[in-house]
Design an enzyme around this catalytic site. Structure first.
Site, PDB file in Angstrom:
ATOM      1  N   TYR A 144       1.000  -1.441   0.160  1.00  0.00           N
ATOM      2  CA  TYR A 144      -0.026  -0.059   0.031  1.00  0.00           C
ATOM      3  C   TYR A 144       1.037   1.382  -0.181  1.00  0.00           C
ATOM      4  O   TYR A 144       0.224   2.441   0.025  1.00  0.00           O
ATOM      5  CB  TYR A 144      -0.995  -0.058   1.096  1.00  0.00           C
TER       6      TYR A 144
ATOM      7  N   TYR B  84      -2.741  -6.265  10.631  1.00  0.00           N
ATOM      8  CA  TYR B  84      -2.404  -6.248   9.152  1.00  0.00           C
ATOM      9  C   TYR B  84      -0.716  -6.395   8.897  1.00  0.00           C
ATOM     10  O   TYR B  84      -0.274  -6.434   7.722  1.00  0.00           O
ATOM     11  CB  TYR B  84      -2.713  -5.249   8.215  1.00  0.00           C
TER      12      TYR B  84
ATOM     13  N   CYS C  94      14.591 -10.635  -1.495  1.00  0.00           N
ATOM     14  CA  CYS C  94      15.621 -10.527  -2.718  1.00  0.00           C
ATOM     15  C   CYS C  94      14.351  -9.602  -3.463  1.00  0.00           C
ATOM     16  O   CYS C  94      13.907  -9.940  -4.689  1.00  0.00           O
ATOM     17  CB  CYS C  94      15.727 -11.627  -3.350  1.00  0.00           C
ATOM     18  N   GLU C  95      13.978  -8.263  -3.247  1.00  0.00           N
ATOM     19  CA  GLU C  95      13.202  -7.514  -3.949  1.00  0.00           C
ATOM     20  C   GLU C  95      13.613  -6.057  -3.434  1.00  0.00           C
ATOM     21  O   GLU C  95      13.953  -5.914  -2.357  1.00  0.00           O
ATOM     22  CB  GLU C  95      11.831  -7.544  -3.441  1.00  0.00           C
TER      23      GLU C  95
END
Length: 466
Positions: free
Chosen positions: A352, A409, A379-380
């Site tokens: 978000y 959340y 790995c992002e």
């Protein structure tokens, strides 16, 4: 840039959050270092007293506002925010019902001792098996989302093995068309999305429900979104819903109106959420005024807060692994602080663009603040925990870092991305800590991988599902 990068902003942190004489963060009377040493990191920490206090405050706000207007209000805790059997015990003991949105959440609520009659069951694609279970245990209300679901319930309530002594109460979820001022993925009342009936389609759904002997129409349900500040959207939704409510009264009883939740909290010092008492007074007042204008009584009301109950009560502890200064072409220097968790335990920043804050938990520092970004180990490139924060420039490997307002959340959206085990959840209160959700291990991950398990000697004789 903060005046003090060690300060704990009261609107963001649990009430119990403080620093001891040595500068270490203390939550619920338990030092962060002691929590990390005992349970490891990453670690979700839930302040039990904070959850209970928010539950009491929200219930009192809406019930008090309703009483002033001559009606009643029921508060359901929205379990999707964070659900465990212990959380269920806390909120139900404070007088809240529980809203569930899957068969799994229903099972957790029941295992936590919730009265089935105090449960509401949501979902845009409830399976026949889930509906059968809801009828079997006596769920108080089911919020229907489509004509197909109404027909499923009609068939089930006609069957001898699932027929109930009393009709099953159902609410019709309606898209009011009000566009909440929130992230597009969190706005749930606009027309082009998966939930509910359009306003002009709802009467046909209600007519069908009234035809089914095993069903009782309980009223309308609306949810305009999540993490909403202010009351304008709720007021407009109330106006549109009361129009429909009044029209439906011509064909029969319309006992209640459920206006959902979505009340925002502060994630950073810049956030200024509306006080729950102000929200309750304004929302209930708007319903009462719309009813008065049409000459009809105010219905019983219901609300479903989740984030506003548990959000501020949660803090996630991490250990810093690496620190790397990066000089940008714009001339800005940014400190990249890598921690031992990331988007697997908090997907909201990536999902978000959510904003969080952070503080060093193991100590205080007199070093000057440095523009920082807290990132995870995945790995992002989008694996960001805290996008923008000022932290002391001497933050170093081994420091404990705390991210507040992670009670909602985070655990519920957690994953095993990059085969990272989910962290445990610990409750703190009055100087004591106890495990309420066990963390996963690599062995747990391998246990589900059939190829990693030893092959039984007679597996070939047990058929295709051996």
């Amino acid at each position: 840039m903060p005046a003090d990068p060690n300060a704990l902003v009261p609107t963001v942190w649990p009430t119990s959050a403080a620093r001891d004489a040595a500068g270490e963060l203390v939550l619920g009377g338990v030092a962060a270092g002691a929590l990390a040493a005992r349970f490891g990191t990453p670690l979700y920490v839930m302040d039990e007293a904070e959850v209970r206090a928010h539950a009491r405050r929200v219930r009192a706000a809406f019930q008090g506002a309703a009483a002033v207007r001559g009606t009643t209000a029921r508060v359901y805790y929205a379990g999707k925010a964070f659900l465990s059997t212990e959380i269920v015990r806390w909120v139900t003991s404070e007088g809240l019902g529980v809203d569930v949105a899957s068969g799994g959440e229903l099972a957790i609520a029941l295992a936590g001792g919730a009265d089935a009659a105090a449960l509401g069951f949501h979902g845009n694609n409830k399976s026949v098996v889930e509906l059968e279970r809801a009828l079997e245990v006596g769920v108080g209300s089911i919020v229907v989302d489509s004509h197909i679901e109404i027909e499923r319930l009609a068939a089930l309530t006609a069957r001898a093995d699932t027929r109930r002594a009393d009709p099953q109460t159902v609410f019709v979820r309606v898209n009011s068309g009000v566009h909440a001022e929130t992230h597009s993925f969190l706005a749930t009342a606009h027309e082009d999305q998966k939930f509910g009936f359009a306003l002009h389609d709802a009467p046909a759904a209600v007519r069908r429900i009234r035809e089914v002997p095993g069903l009782r129409f309980g009223g309308l349900h609306s949810h305009i979104g999540s993490q909403i500040f202010g009351v304008a959207g709720f007021r407009e939704a109330a106006s549109r819903l009361i129009d429909l409510h009044a029209a439906l009264r011509e064909g029969g009883e319309v006992p209640a109106l459920n206006l959902g939740g979505g009340f925002g909290i502060a994630y950073t010092e810049a956030d200024e959420p509306t006080d729950i008492e102000q929200l309750a007074t304004a929302i209930v007042g708007a319903v009462a005024e719309e009813c008065a204008a049409r000459g009809i009584p105010v219905p019983a009301l219901a609300f479903e807060p989740g984030r506003s109950i548990v959000g501020q009560a949660g803090v996630t502890l991490y250990e810093v692994g690496t620190v790397k200064p990066v000089h940008l072409e714009s001339g800005v220097d940014r400190l990249y602080i890598s921690v031992d968790g990331g988007m697997s335990d908090n997907a909201r920043t990536a999902l978000y663009g959510a904003q969080y804050s952070a503080r060093i938990a193991s100590r205080t520092s007199t070093a000057r603040p440095a523009l920082s970004r807290v990132v995870g180990k995945h790995c992002e490139a989008g694996d960001i925990v805290v996008d923008l924060e000022y932290l002391p420039e001497d933050v170093a490997p081994g420091d404990l870092l705390a991210v507040p307002a992670t009670g909602a959340y985070c655990y519920s959206l957690s994953s095993n991305y990059n085969a990272v085990p989910r962290p445990p959840v610990v409750a703190v209160r009055d100087g004591e800590a106890r495990l309420i959700v066990r963390g996963e291990s690599v062995d747990d991950l391998l246990a589900r991988d059939v190829g990693a398990a030893p092959r039984p000697a007679d597996a070939s004789t047990k058929g295709p599902h051996a």
